[in-house]
Scaffold this motif. Structure first.
Motif, mmCIF file in Angstrom:
data_model
loop_
_atom_site.group_PDB
_atom_site.id
_atom_site.type_symbol
_atom_site.label_atom_id
_atom_site.label_comp_id
_atom_site.label_asym_id
_atom_site.label_seq_id
_atom_site.Cartn_x
_atom_site.Cartn_y
_atom_site.Cartn_z
ATOM 1 N N ASN A 1 0.827 -1.215 0.000
ATOM 2 C CA ASN A 1 0.000 0.000 0.000
ATOM 3 C C ASN A 1 0.856 1.258 0.000
ATOM 4 O OD1 ASN A 1 -2.670 -1.091 -0.051
ATOM 5 N ND2 ASN A 1 -2.488 -1.644 2.084
ATOM 6 N N VAL B 1 -13.462 -6.841 2.762
ATOM 7 C CA VAL B 1 -13.727 -6.101 1.533
ATOM 8 C C VAL B 1 -14.620 -6.908 0.596
ATOM 9 C CG1 VAL B 1 -12.595 -4.822 -0.358
ATOM 10 C CG2 VAL B 1 -11.479 -5.002 1.842
ATOM 11 N N THR C 1 -17.378 -5.098 -0.858
ATOM 12 C CA THR C 1 -17.163 -4.237 -2.019
ATOM 13 C C THR C 1 -17.223 -5.022 -3.319
ATOM 14 O OG1 THR C 1 -14.767 -4.484 -2.017
ATOM 15 C CG2 THR C 1 -15.674 -2.772 -0.611
ATOM 16 N N GLY D 1 -19.720 -1.794 -5.478
ATOM 17 C CA GLY D 1 -18.530 -0.954 -5.545
ATOM 18 C C GLY D 1 -18.695 0.372 -4.835
ATOM 19 N N GLN E 1 -16.081 1.539 -1.614
ATOM 20 C CA GLN E 1 -14.778 2.089 -1.962
ATOM 21 C C GLN E 1 -14.919 3.504 -2.512
ATOM 22 O OE1 GLN E 1 -13.130 -0.846 -4.643
ATOM 23 N NE2 GLN E 1 -11.829 -1.693 -3.026
ATOM 24 N N VAL F 1 -15.524 5.950 0.426
ATOM 25 C CA VAL F 1 -14.311 6.210 1.198
ATOM 26 C C VAL F 1 -13.343 7.066 0.389
ATOM 27 C CG1 VAL F 1 -12.311 5.148 2.312
ATOM 28 C CG2 VAL F 1 -14.562 4.086 2.531
ATOM 29 N N GLU F 2 -13.235 6.806 -0.907
ATOM 30 C CA GLU F 2 -12.354 7.591 -1.767
ATOM 31 C C GLU F 2 -12.763 9.060 -1.767
ATOM 32 O OE1 GLU F 2 -9.320 8.618 -4.054
ATOM 33 O OE2 GLU F 2 -9.623 6.487 -3.584
ATOM 34 N N VAL G 1 -11.684 1.651 8.629
ATOM 35 C CA VAL G 1 -11.126 2.515 7.590
ATOM 36 C C VAL G 1 -9.860 3.152 8.150
ATOM 37 C CG1 VAL G 1 -11.489 4.507 6.099
ATOM 38 C CG2 VAL G 1 -13.408 2.978 6.634
ATOM 39 N N TRP H 1 -5.815 5.715 1.972
ATOM 40 C CA TRP H 1 -6.743 4.965 2.812
ATOM 41 C C TRP H 1 -6.677 3.479 2.492
ATOM 42 C CZ3 TRP H 1 -10.491 2.106 0.323
ATOM 43 C CH2 TRP H 1 -10.749 2.450 -1.013
ATOM 44 N N GLU H 2 -7.068 2.663 3.496
ATOM 45 C CA GLU H 2 -7.174 1.213 3.342
ATOM 46 C C GLU H 2 -8.417 0.744 4.093
ATOM 47 O OE1 GLU H 2 -3.732 -0.907 4.713
ATOM 48 O OE2 GLU H 2 -2.412 0.797 4.262
ATOM 49 N N LEU H 3 -8.968 -0.367 3.652
ATOM 50 C CA LEU H 3 -10.014 -1.046 4.405
ATOM 51 C C LEU H 3 -9.370 -2.222 5.106
ATOM 52 C CD1 LEU H 3 -12.989 -1.069 1.868
ATOM 53 C CD2 LEU H 3 -12.626 0.448 3.801
#
Length: 561
Positions: free
Chosen positions: A365, A464, A467, A471, A474, A477-478, A529, A540-542
């Motif tokens: 990441n 995830v 997701t 979709g 994601q 969060v983006e 998150v 960011w990451e899940l």
């Protein structure tokens, strides 16, 4: 590029003096193992028939025939089963995806057995229903663990006619006998000292008075039926197959008189695999039926000397396990020990596997953030990273060619990640610094490729899955992270001080925006998150493991100044 290096490695490894190896293998014991002729893979594997590593030579170039003993489907599969099947799945993936060998894998499902019959009586269901129910559950469990299905599953009950014919030929060859009661036994003494290739055979000993067997070591090929048991017709009367004969018949029906690789848990070596070998060589009248036997070590609950098993009631079902851990984490757990070693299961060992996987995931990441320009770092030692990458590829290939040594391979991979992390040290700003996205990108590609060989996706998280169904998460969060970054960049803008010292300070009226940005980041952490501030940018990451995020927050607080 790394695949070319593998081919070069294999070419160098094939310069072997096979005649020397034949002489060595023939001098080990009376029960001689014959070095196969054919395609030399350049790999070595530990062969239970010789108790040492042997060059892996296949009958056909680029193709490995592989038979494995499947489950007896009367109950839920547990982690002991999972460990064995995942380990051998990893070995098959290494052969096919790293060394370019097509693996033709066949597996038998034991769907008639004393335990299945007893379970049917307990549940007031037919043995067929019990077997089908747990067979489907087993297949779903394997899919959950990302185990590649064999080319074919074969059920014992659908091969009874072939089993009867197999037994008839063994009798005709003088290696088995039928009793007047309707049982058929393999005659151990008919093959002399060829019995006992895995050890534990014992000495010839006549059965006591009243026994229908000639030798106490003789084992059943056909069992006469008891009242209320399922049965099939045969020349010896109604009955059903013995346990060992099913594997010999099914494997021979697919692969004939020559099998490259046979796998199973170490507890199956004797008597199950021993009896398989005896039956198959008696049927085919061949000197060596299976060339390589690979056995996986037992899974133990930490602190227990007993293997995990249903009979001891000390097991954890696969379904229950996957409520707490992911398939990726279990695969990493398996990779950290050699496939033929015993392995201790505990929360500590799973935490170690989880931490190793998280380290790789975090690096990937961060590396992606660096390539995107979201992470600013000091100038990198680019030539050093290229050198480390090349050495890692060579080390991993050599380790996996040496009896599939996954712990050594993982250690090399983790060392590469460590070197990468040393270079990816974030700074607030490095004006005009030289960037090296190419080598970082090459490292990501290699890590993803080699972990894919093991069946692991370093950028995948179990949570995830939602997701994959939609979709939208994601995307939300983006957008949220982007909005927060813009607000934070506005709040971090600086103004000249009135002191005339060329110093700059934050706008005091914008400090609440910085606090609100930090509060948002902290409040999202318990929801899975993870937002990381990297100078003026954020990534960011899940994450599945919320505790990991909170620990990361507490040990590495991100300050606003």
């Amino acid at each position: 590029m790394w695949r070319h290096a593998i081919k070069s490695f294999l070419r160098r490894s094939k310069g072997l003096d096979l005649r020397t190896k034949i002489r060595q293998s023939c001098s080990r014991s009376e029960k001689k193992w014959l070095l196969p002729t054919g395609f030399d893979t350049g790999l070595k594997t530990f062969n239970s028939l010789t108790k040492q590593k042997e060059p892996l030579i296949l009958a056909r170039e680029g193709v490995a025939t592989w038979y494995s003993c499947g489950p007896t489907v009367y109950d839920h599969a547990h982690l002991g089963h999972a460990c064995s099947y995942v380990r051998f799945d990893v070995l098959q993936r290494i052969l096919s995806r790293l060394f370019g060998i097509t693996v033709i894998h066949a597996m038998v499902i034991t769907d008639i057995d004393d335990k299945i019959i007893q379970r049917g009586w307990q549940e007031n269901l037919s043995p067929t229903i019990i077997a089908r129910m747990y067979e489907e559950e087993f297949k779903k469990d394997m899919m959950s663990l990302k185990v590649i299905p064999p080319a074919v599953y074969l059920r014992v009950t659908e091969n009874v006619a072939q089993i009867v014919a197999f037994i008839q030929r063994i009798i005709a060859n003088g290696n088995a006998y039928a009793t007047k009661e309707g049982d058929v036994y393999f005659d151990i003494q008919s093959i002399g000292d060829r019995y006992g290739k895995f050890g534990g055979a014992g000495d010839a000993h006549e059965a006591s008075d009243g026994s229908i067997k000639k030798d106490v070591r003789d084992f059943a090929l056909w069992k006469r039926s008891k009242p209320q048991e399922p049965h099939w017709e045969s020349p010896w009367g109604p009955g059903r197959p013995g346990w060992h004969i099913e594997c010999s018949t099914v494997a021979s029906s697919i692969f004939g008189s020559q099998l490259d690789i046979h796998s199973g848990g170490v507890d199956l070596a004797f008597p199950h695999h021993e009896n398989e070998v005896a039956q198959s060589e008696a049927y085919h009248q061949c000197e060596q039926w299976g060339n390589y036997f690979l056995h996986s070590g037992h899974l133990h609950l930490k602190g227990s000397v007993e293997k995990m098993s249903k009979s001891l009631k000390n097991y954890i079902t696969i379904k229950d396990f996957l409520q707490s851990y992911s398939a990726n984490e279990f695969r990493m757990f398996c990779l950290l020990t050699k496939y033929r070693s015993a392995i201790d299961y505990s929360s500590g060992s799973m935490s170690e596997a989880r931490a190793s996987l998280a380290t790789v995931t975090t690096f990937c990441n961060d590396a992606q953030a660096y390539i995107k320009g979201q992470l600013e770092c000091l100038p990198m030692q680019e030539s050093l990273l290229w050198e480390r990458l090349a050495k890692t590829k060579a080390s991993v290939t050599a380790a996996l060619a040496d009896d599939f040594d996954t712990p050594r391979a993982i250690n090399a991979i983790m060392n590469l990640v460590y070197q990468g992390n040393r270079q990816l040290q974030p700074v607030s700003s490095v004006a005009g610094a030289t960037r090296c996205p190419e080598v970082i990108g090459a490292m990501i590609v290699y890590l993803r490729d080699i972990l894919d060989v093991f069946g692991i996706d370093p950028l995948y998280h179990k949570d995830v899955d939602v997701t994959r169904q939609s979709g939208s998460l994601q995307g939300v969060v983006e957008q949220l992270t982007q909005f927060r970054s813009e607000v934070r960049a506005f709040a971090l803008a600086r103004q000249s001080t009135s002191s005339g010292t060329n110093q700059e300070a934050l706008y005091s009226d914008r400090l609440p925006l910085l606090k609100a940005s930090d509060d948002l980041r902290k409040n999202l952490a318990p929801l899975g998150v993870l937002i990381k501030d990297r100078g003026a940018n954020s990534t960011w990451e899940l994450r599945k493991n919320v505790s990991d995020i909170l620990q990361d927050e507490s040990s590495h607080p991100q300050r606003i100044s």
